[in-house]
Design a protein around this motif. Structure first.
Motif, short mmCIF file in Angstrom:
data_model
loop_
_atom_site.label_atom_id
_atom_site.label_comp_id
_atom_site.label_asym_id
_atom_site.label_seq_id
_atom_site.Cartn_x
_atom_site.Cartn_y
_atom_site.Cartn_z
N ARG A 9 -28.07 17.33 -38.64
CA ARG A 9 -27.74 15.93 -38.93
C ARG A 9 -26.59 15.46 -38.04
NH1 ARG A 9 -24.12 13.33 -41.60
NH2 ARG A 9 -23.17 15.16 -42.55
N ARG A 10 -25.56 16.28 -37.90
CA ARG A 10 -24.42 15.90 -37.06
C ARG A 10 -24.82 15.78 -35.59
NH1 ARG A 10 -19.67 19.77 -39.48
NH2 ARG A 10 -19.45 18.71 -41.47
N GLU A 11 -25.66 16.68 -35.13
CA GLU A 11 -26.13 16.62 -33.73
C GLU A 11 -26.94 15.35 -33.49
OE1 GLU A 11 -26.49 17.79 -29.85
OE2 GLU A 11 -25.22 18.64 -31.39
N GLU A 12 -27.76 14.98 -34.47
CA GLU A 12 -28.55 13.75 -34.36
C GLU A 12 -27.63 12.53 -34.27
OE1 GLU A 12 -31.60 12.23 -37.38
OE2 GLU A 12 -32.33 14.21 -36.77
N GLU A 13 -26.59 12.49 -35.12
CA GLU A 13 -25.64 11.37 -35.09
C GLU A 13 -24.91 11.31 -33.75
OE1 GLU A 13 -23.00 11.73 -38.38
OE2 GLU A 13 -24.57 11.38 -39.87
N ARG A 14 -24.55 12.47 -33.23
CA ARG A 14 -23.83 12.50 -31.95
C ARG A 14 -24.71 11.97 -30.83
NH1 ARG A 14 -23.50 15.04 -27.51
NH2 ARG A 14 -25.05 16.60 -28.00
N GLN A 15 -25.98 12.36 -30.82
CA GLN A 15 -26.90 11.89 -29.79
C GLN A 15 -27.15 10.39 -29.91
OE1 GLN A 15 -30.37 14.36 -30.09
NE2 GLN A 15 -29.41 16.10 -29.04
N ARG A 16 -27.23 9.90 -31.14
CA ARG A 16 -27.44 8.46 -31.36
C ARG A 16 -26.23 7.68 -30.86
NH1 ARG A 16 -27.44 7.83 -36.77
NH2 ARG A 16 -29.24 9.19 -36.91
N ALA A 17 -25.03 8.18 -31.17
CA ALA A 17 -23.80 7.50 -30.72
C ALA A 17 -23.69 7.53 -29.20
CB ALA A 17 -22.59 8.17 -31.36
N ALA A 18 -24.10 8.64 -28.58
CA ALA A 18 -24.05 8.72 -27.12
C ALA A 18 -25.02 7.73 -26.49
CB ALA A 18 -24.37 10.15 -26.66
N ALA A 19 -26.21 7.57 -27.10
CA ALA A 19 -27.19 6.62 -26.57
C ALA A 19 -26.68 5.19 -26.69
CB ALA A 19 -28.52 6.79 -27.30
N GLU A 20 -26.03 4.88 -27.81
CA GLU A 20 -25.47 3.53 -28.00
C GLU A 20 -24.32 3.29 -27.02
OE1 GLU A 20 -24.34 3.32 -32.06
OE2 GLU A 20 -26.40 3.29 -32.80
N ALA A 21 -23.51 4.31 -26.77
CA ALA A 21 -22.38 4.15 -25.86
C ALA A 21 -22.86 3.91 -24.43
CB ALA A 21 -21.47 5.37 -25.91
#
Length: 145
Positions: free
Chosen positions: A36-48
């Motif tokens: 779950r944390r890895e998914e959130e990190r990847q989503r935040a990186a895509a948004e950034a």
């Protein structure tokens, strides 16, 4: 020691241990939390990546690694260095060649050649680059290119 002996020794060592398995975290839950944390990190990186450069967090922008800029080294030696090296090399060579050829130099000439060699070495040592505590790169922390 055979495998059977090793296993028996291990069994004897761990025989008295009482492990509380209930207090250990569930590995499936830990793996799910990590995913779950890895998914959130990847989503935040895509948004950034979609944001303009000015709106990105300063922490996310990769900075160049710090390095100390060293001024270029002086390529030309100090005045007189060539003359001093000539005095260091030429004085003993002249004395040696004169002895090999059989031409004996007077004592005064040998004294002057010795003095020239000693003064030349002293001058070269005197003009060595400073590397002590007053030098800005002291203690030396690496090679100079």
């Amino acid at each position: 020691m055979t495998e059977r002996d090793e296993r028996d020794e291990f069994d004897r060592i761990v025989e008295g241990l009482e492990l509380d398995v209930e207090g250990l975290p569930d590995l499936d839950e830990a793996a799910a939390e990590h995913a779950r944390r890895e998914e959130e990190r990847q989503r935040a990186a895509a948004e950034a990546d979609e944001l303009p450069h000015e709106l990105r967090d300063a922490d996310e922008v990769e900075e160049e690694p710090f390095y100390r800029q060293v001024p270029p080294a002086r390529l030309r030696p100090a005045r007189g260095t060539g003359l001093a090296w000539a005095g260091v090399a030429a004085a003993p060579v002249l004395a040696l060649l004169s002895a090999v050829v059989g031409f004996w130099l007077p004592a005064e000439v040998l004294a002057v050649l010795t003095l020239v060699a000693v003064v030349s070495v002293a001058w070269l040592v005197w003009h060595l680059p400073e590397r002590g505590p007053s030098h800005r790169d002291w203690p030396d922390d690496g090679a100079a290119l």
